[in-house]
Design an enzyme around this catalytic site. Structure first.
Site, short mmCIF file in Angstrom:
data_model
loop_
_atom_site.label_atom_id
_atom_site.label_comp_id
_atom_site.label_asym_id
_atom_site.label_seq_id
_atom_site.Cartn_x
_atom_site.Cartn_y
_atom_site.Cartn_z
N GLY A 1 -1.74 9.40 -4.79
CA GLY A 1 -1.69 8.25 -5.68
C GLY A 1 -1.51 6.98 -4.87
O GLY A 1 -0.45 6.78 -4.27
N ALA B 1 0.67 1.01 -6.68
CA ALA B 1 1.72 0.22 -6.04
C ALA B 1 2.86 1.08 -5.52
O ALA B 1 3.28 0.94 -4.37
CB ALA B 1 2.25 -0.83 -7.03
N GLY C 1 2.98 4.47 -5.06
CA GLY C 1 2.55 5.42 -4.05
C GLY C 1 2.37 4.77 -2.69
O GLY C 1 2.80 5.30 -1.66
N ARG D 1 -8.15 9.53 -5.57
CA ARG D 1 -9.35 10.23 -6.01
C ARG D 1 -10.60 9.36 -5.87
O ARG D 1 -11.72 9.86 -5.92
CB ARG D 1 -9.19 10.71 -7.46
CG ARG D 1 -9.15 9.61 -8.49
CD ARG D 1 -9.06 10.17 -9.92
NE ARG D 1 -7.78 10.81 -10.17
CZ ARG D 1 -7.62 12.12 -10.27
NH1 ARG D 1 -8.65 12.94 -10.14
NH2 ARG D 1 -6.43 12.63 -10.52
N TYR E 1 -3.04 -3.57 -5.60
CA TYR E 1 -1.69 -3.31 -6.10
C TYR E 1 -0.57 -3.95 -5.29
O TYR E 1 0.49 -4.24 -5.85
CB TYR E 1 -1.46 -1.79 -6.18
CG TYR E 1 -2.32 -1.11 -7.20
CD1 TYR E 1 -2.14 -1.33 -8.56
CD2 TYR E 1 -3.34 -0.24 -6.81
CE1 TYR E 1 -2.93 -0.70 -9.51
CE2 TYR E 1 -4.14 0.40 -7.75
CZ TYR E 1 -3.93 0.17 -9.10
OH TYR E 1 -4.72 0.78 -10.04
N LYS F 1 14.22 4.31 -19.78
CA LYS F 1 14.54 2.93 -19.38
C LYS F 1 13.32 2.03 -19.52
O LYS F 1 13.47 0.82 -19.75
CB LYS F 1 15.10 2.92 -17.96
CG LYS F 1 14.16 3.48 -16.88
CD LYS F 1 13.31 2.42 -16.22
CE LYS F 1 12.39 3.04 -15.18
NZ LYS F 1 11.59 2.04 -14.47
N THR G 1 15.08 -2.64 -14.48
CA THR G 1 13.84 -2.73 -15.24
C THR G 1 13.96 -3.68 -16.42
O THR G 1 12.97 -4.29 -16.82
CB THR G 1 13.42 -1.32 -15.72
OG1 THR G 1 13.51 -0.41 -14.63
CG2 THR G 1 12.01 -1.32 -16.23
#
Length: 329
Positions: free
Chosen positions: A10, A13, A15, A33, A50, A189, A246
Site C-alpha cells: 500500500g 500516505a 504506507g 497494485r 500523497y 475514533k 484525530t
C-alpha cells in the site's frame, strides 16, 4: 536487532510514511497494485500524490509484483480496509508463513468485521499477526517527527518481539495484547473526528469539542467492552491518544469531512475534494449497525451515520444530541 526485509503493501500516505520510518533500520520494499504509481515513485523519488515534498530514502525498492514483494521477513499491509482481505489472501498464496502486521482501520463493509477477523479468515486463526494503531499523522511520521504507536497482537510475545525489531528513536512502539481494543479504538475514533469537525465547523467552540471527545471516548469504550476488549486500552495510545489527535488535528481527513459537512457540502463533493480515503465515512454505518445489534448506546455514532446517509442535517444532528435526556456520567 539485525536489519530485516520488510514489505509494505500500500503506497498511500500512511504506507509510504511507515516505509520511510522503518527504512532507518531495515530494507524496505514498497508495493502498489498500480504499475504507473510504482514507476512514478522510482522516477520522482517522492510520493507526489500523497506525500508531496518528502523525499523517499535511497535504496528503497518499489514493485507492483506482489509475489516479488512477498519475499520478506515481515509483511505490513497498509491498504484501505477494503483492500485488506484480498491482500491477505494473495499473501497466503505467495508466502503463507510470513508474519503479518496491518495498519488498516475500520469495520468491513457489509460484515462489520474487525481487521483481525478478516485476517483470521484468510490466513487461519493461528497466523502470526498483529495491528499497528495510535496517534500518528502520516506527514509527520514521514518527516521524522517523534510519534508513539501501539503494536497489538493476541500473543504478547509476538507483539513484544516486533516492537523490539521495529521501534526507533523517531517512531516508538509499545506492545499490547488487547487486539480488539486497539482495533475498536482505531476504527471508531474516525467517526468521532467527523462529529468533531461538524461541531467545529458550526462554531460550537472548544468546550463543546472537549465534551464531544469525552463522550466519544465513552462510546468507544462501551463498544469495545461489549466485544471483549479491556477498558484500560482506551486510556492509551490506541484509544484516547488516537481520538484526541484525530478530533483536533488539522491533518485529520475525517475531521475535514465534518468541517465540510457543516458547510453544507454534499458527501460526494467532499470525498472528491479530499483525494484520500476517509475511513470514518464507511465505518460510521458499520459501527451504527454493530452497536444496534449489540444493544450498545452510541448516540454520537448514530448521529454521524444519519448525517452521512443524508437522513439528518448536520445542525439537526447536533440539536438531537443536545436534546438528549440528562443522565449520570
Amino acid at each position: 536487532m539485525n536489519a530485516m526485509r520488510i514489505a509494505v503493501f500500500g503506497a498511500g500516505a500512511w504506507g509510504t510514511a511507515l516505509a520511510i520510518a522503518f527504512s532507518r533500520n531495515h530494507a524496505i520494499t514498497l508495493w502498489s497494485r498500480e504499475a504507473s504509481e510504482i514507476e512514478a515513485l522510482r522516477k520522482d523519488g517522492e510520493n507526489h500524490r500523497y506525500l508531496p515534498g518528502i523525499r523517499l530514502p535511497e535504496g528503497m525498492h518499489f514493485t507492483h509484483d506482489l509475489a516479488e514483494a512477498a519475499q520478506a521477513d515481515l509483511h505490513l499491509v497498509v491498504t484501505p480496509l477494503a483492500g485488506l482481505r484480498d491482500t491477505a489472501r494473495a499473501l497466503r498464496l505467495a508466502a503463507p508463513d510470513t508474519p503479518l502486521l496491518w495498519a488498516c482501520k475500520g469495520l468491513e463493509a457489509g460484515t462489520t468485521k474487525l481487521p483481525h477477523q478478516i485476517v483470521a479468515e484468510e490466513l487461519g486463526p493461528d497466523a502470526p499477526c498483529g495491528v499497528l494503531s495510535g496517534p500518528s499523522f502520516a506527514a509527520e511520521v514521514a518527516q521524522g517527527l517523534p510519534a508513539a504507536i501501539t503494536l497489538a497482537a493476541g500473543n504478547i510475545d509476538f507483539a513484544s518481539h516486533w516492537v523490539q525489531a521495529l521501534h526507533n528513536n523517531r517512531l516508538r512502539l509499545y506492545a499490547n495484547d488487547d487486539l480488539v481494543g486497539a482495533e475498536v479504538g482505531g476504527a471508531v475514533k474516525n467517526v468521532m473526528a467527523i462529529a468533531a469537525g461538524v461541531a467545529d465547523g458550526m462554531g460550537f467552540g472548544l468546550n463543546a469539542r472537549a465534551a464531544l471527545i469525552t463522550r466519544g471516548l465513552a462510546e468507544i469504550t462501551r463498544l469495545g467492552i461489549a466485544l471483549g476488549a479491556r477498558r484500560d486500552t482506551f486510556m492509551g495510545l490506541a484509544g484516547l491518544g488516537d481520538l484526541v489527535l484525530t478530533c483536533t488535528g488539522d491533518l485529520s481527513r475525517n475531521r475535514r469531512v465534518g468541517l465540510m459537512l457543516a458547510e453544507g457540502k454534499t458527501l460526494p463533493d467532499i470525498l472528491q475534494a479530499l483525494g484520500h480515503v476517509a475511513e470514518g465515512v464507511s465505518t460510521a454505518r458499520e459501527v451504527a449497525a454493530l452497536s444496534t445489534r449489540l444493544g450498545v448506546d452510541m448516540p454520537i455514532t448514530l448521529a454521524v451515520a444519519g448525517v452521512l446517509a443524508g437522513t439528518l442535517s448536520a445542525r439537526d444532528a447536533v440539536e438531537q444530541l443536545l436534546a438528549r435526556d440528562p443522565k449520570q456520567e
